[in-house]
Design a protein around this motif. Structure first.
Motif, short mmCIF file in Angstrom:
data_model
loop_
_atom_site.label_atom_id
_atom_site.label_comp_id
_atom_site.label_asym_id
_atom_site.label_seq_id
_atom_site.Cartn_x
_atom_site.Cartn_y
_atom_site.Cartn_z
N ALA A 1 0.84 -1.20 0.00
CA ALA A 1 0.00 0.00 0.00
C ALA A 1 0.88 1.26 0.00
O ALA A 1 0.62 2.20 -0.74
N ALA A 2 1.93 1.24 0.82
CA ALA A 2 2.82 2.42 0.90
C ALA A 2 3.53 2.66 -0.44
O ALA A 2 3.76 3.79 -0.84
N ALA A 3 3.84 1.56 -1.14
CA ALA A 3 4.51 1.69 -2.44
C ALA A 3 3.50 2.00 -3.55
O ALA A 3 3.90 2.16 -4.70
N GLU A 4 2.24 2.04 -3.20
CA GLU A 4 1.16 2.28 -4.16
C GLU A 4 1.18 1.28 -5.30
O GLU A 4 1.08 1.62 -6.47
N LEU A 5 1.33 0.02 -4.90
CA LEU A 5 1.18 -1.07 -5.86
C LEU A 5 -0.25 -1.60 -5.68
O LEU A 5 -0.58 -2.13 -4.62
N PRO A 6 -1.11 -1.44 -6.68
CA PRO A 6 -2.53 -1.73 -6.48
C PRO A 6 -2.81 -3.21 -6.20
O PRO A 6 -2.29 -4.06 -6.92
N PRO A 7 -3.57 -3.50 -5.14
CA PRO A 7 -3.83 -4.90 -4.78
C PRO A 7 -4.41 -5.71 -5.94
O PRO A 7 -4.11 -6.89 -6.10
N GLY A 8 -5.22 -5.06 -6.77
CA GLY A 8 -5.82 -5.77 -7.91
C GLY A 8 -4.81 -6.14 -8.97
O GLY A 8 -5.12 -6.89 -9.89
N ASP A 9 -3.61 -5.61 -8.85
CA ASP A 9 -2.59 -5.88 -9.85
C ASP A 9 -1.44 -6.69 -9.27
O ASP A 9 -0.37 -6.78 -9.88
N THR A 10 -1.64 -7.23 -8.07
CA THR A 10 -0.59 -8.07 -7.48
C THR A 10 -1.15 -9.47 -7.23
O THR A 10 -2.35 -9.64 -6.98
N TYR A 11 -0.26 -10.43 -7.30
CA TYR A 11 -0.63 -11.83 -7.05
C TYR A 11 0.41 -12.40 -6.09
O TYR A 11 1.61 -12.28 -6.33
N ILE A 12 -0.07 -12.95 -4.98
CA ILE A 12 0.84 -13.40 -3.92
C ILE A 12 0.76 -14.92 -3.80
O ILE A 12 -0.35 -15.48 -3.74
#
Ligand code: URA
Length: 153
Positions: A31-42
């Motif tokens: 969130a702090a790096a402004e990497l959108p959750p909808g665009d990440t896969y963990i």
């Protein structure tokens, strides 16, 4: 795509990666790096919790490799962040050392791959947070650049 080591107790119980304390820190960093959750896969290198939360054995990593390979094939990530040595050794080189190699991009085929500290390591040792933050800022920078070059997907 963010690749961790293997599920902990919370993750095993819920069947989802990074939902415990390390996952909460990871969410904050993203969130702090402004990497959108909808665009990440963990996800994780191994899919079951090793007994006592030990580092997965080479044969356990090997047994799960097909699942990780298939996840990468389906997700087609632009960027892969290896969270900790296990993921870095699996995806980059068995000789990887996280303190030495973190923060360095490697291009492998169509993927940009960067190893960084595992969030659990940041919980154990706060002094690693500064380097980890520099790594995630570099991830955000490349993500923005690739978005500019390739457009929204
Ligand atoms: N640590 C990991 O490597 N993976 C998880 O899913 C949780 C903690």
């Amino acid at each position: 795509m963010l690749v961790g080591e293997g599920p902990g107790a919370d993750e095993d119980r819920l069947g989802k990666p990074f939902v415990g304390a390390a996952g909460q820190l990871l969410d904050k960093i993203l969130a702090a790096a402004e990497l959108p959750p909808g665009d990440t896969y963990i996800c994780n290198v191994v899919k079951c919790r090793p007994p006592g939360n030990r580092v997965p054995l080479p044969e356990e990593q090997e047994a799960c490799k097909g699942f990780l390979r298939e996840q990468i094939r389906i997700v087609q990530p632009w960027i892969i962040v290896c969270l900790g040595a296990t993921a870095g050794q699996t995806l980059l080189s068995p000789a990887l050392r996280i303190t030495r190699d973190r923060g360095r991009w490697q291009q492998k085929g169509r993927f940009w791959i960067m190893p960084t500290y595992h969030p659990a390591a940041l919980l154990r040792d706060e002094s690693k947070k500064r380097d980890a933050w520099a790594d995630f800022k570099a991830v955000k920078q490349l993500y923005t650049q690739l978005l500019d070059e390739r457009g929204d997907r």
